[in-house]
Write an enzyme that holds these catalytic residues in place. Structure first.
Site, PDB file in Angstrom:
ATOM      1  N   HIS A  10       0.845  -1.192   0.000  1.00  0.00           N
ATOM      2  CA  HIS A  10       0.000   0.000   0.000  1.00  0.00           C
ATOM      3  C   HIS A  10       0.882   1.245   0.000  1.00  0.00           C
ATOM      4  O   HIS A  10       2.050   1.186   0.399  1.00  0.00           O
ATOM      5  CB  HIS A  10      -0.927  -0.017   1.209  1.00  0.00           C
ATOM      6  N   ASP A  62      -4.632  -6.736  -7.377  1.00  0.00           N
ATOM      7  CA  ASP A  62      -4.710  -7.703  -6.269  1.00  0.00           C
ATOM      8  C   ASP A  62      -5.433  -8.962  -6.731  1.00  0.00           C
ATOM      9  O   ASP A  62      -5.023 -10.081  -6.422  1.00  0.00           O
ATOM     10  CB  ASP A  62      -5.452  -7.097  -5.074  1.00  0.00           C
ATOM     11  N   ASP A  82      -1.200  -1.424   4.898  1.00  0.00           N
ATOM     12  CA  ASP A  82      -1.185  -0.300   5.828  1.00  0.00           C
ATOM     13  C   ASP A  82      -2.417  -0.439   6.723  1.00  0.00           C
ATOM     14  O   ASP A  82      -3.528  -0.130   6.296  1.00  0.00           O
ATOM     15  CB  ASP A  82      -1.222   1.018   5.056  1.00  0.00           C
ATOM     16  N   HIS A  89     -10.560  -1.074  -1.865  1.00  0.00           N
ATOM     17  CA  HIS A  89     -10.551  -2.406  -2.473  1.00  0.00           C
ATOM     18  C   HIS A  89     -10.278  -3.492  -1.427  1.00  0.00           C
ATOM     19  O   HIS A  89      -9.690  -4.520  -1.712  1.00  0.00           O
ATOM     20  CB  HIS A  89      -9.553  -2.462  -3.634  1.00  0.00           C
ATOM     21  N   ASP A  92     -10.679  -7.225  -2.235  1.00  0.00           N
ATOM     22  CA  ASP A  92      -9.589  -7.832  -3.004  1.00  0.00           C
ATOM     23  C   ASP A  92      -8.412  -8.183  -2.094  1.00  0.00           C
ATOM     24  O   ASP A  92      -7.761  -9.214  -2.272  1.00  0.00           O
ATOM     25  CB  ASP A  92      -9.108  -6.890  -4.104  1.00  0.00           C
ATOM     26  N   ARG A  98      -6.964 -14.759   1.843  1.00  0.00           N
ATOM     27  CA  ARG A  98      -7.719 -16.007   1.979  1.00  0.00           C
ATOM     28  C   ARG A  98      -7.178 -17.076   1.035  1.00  0.00           C
ATOM     29  O   ARG A  98      -6.977 -18.234   1.420  1.00  0.00           O
ATOM     30  CB  ARG A  98      -9.203 -15.758   1.700  1.00  0.00           C
TER      31      ARG A  98
END
Length: 124
Positions: A10, A62, A82, A89, A92, A98
């Site tokens: 980020h 992403d 961050d 988003h 995403d 996951r």
């Protein structure tokens, strides 16, 4: 044997990423790097590393990296999130995390873990 490492950071973490990548440049250079657009360009410009770039995170990068994880084309993900900033988003971001867990792909969300993952990949 070179591994394929995805790198996402980020905006608030890109400076830290560059400092870390300078320290780990020799190790990173031994691997194939793929990154979201801005992160990849930042690494290319700051360190001269070869980085394959996908779209920026908010524009689907992403999700592209998540798909690569599912396809078995990524050996590890370094995703410097961050935690003090809301991200539009966010779904995403959670998907990448996951799917790394579902597919047993090492995932580092901070620099201490990123260094451990990078060293661990060299032991394989």
């Amino acid at each position: 044997m070179p591994k394929r490492i995805a790198i996402i950071a980020h905006d608030g973490k890109k400076g830290e990423l560059v400092e870390w990548a300078r320290r780990e440049r020799e190790r990173l250079a031994r691997h194939q790097l793929v990154a979201t657009a801005t992160t990849g360009r930042t690494l290319q410009e700051a360190l001269g590393l070869e980085v394959a770039c996908v779209r920026s995170g908010p524009q689907g990068g992403d999700a592209q990296i998540a798909a690569m994880v599912v396809e078995g084309r990524i050996d590890a993900v370094i995703f410097l999130v961050d935690p003090l900033y809301a991200h539009p988003h966010e779904p995403d971001i959670r998907t990448v995390m996951r799917l790394c867990n579902v597919h047993n792909v090492p995932l580092a969300t901070n620099l201490a873990t990123a260094s451990m993952v990078l060293r661990g990949l060299e032991e394989e």
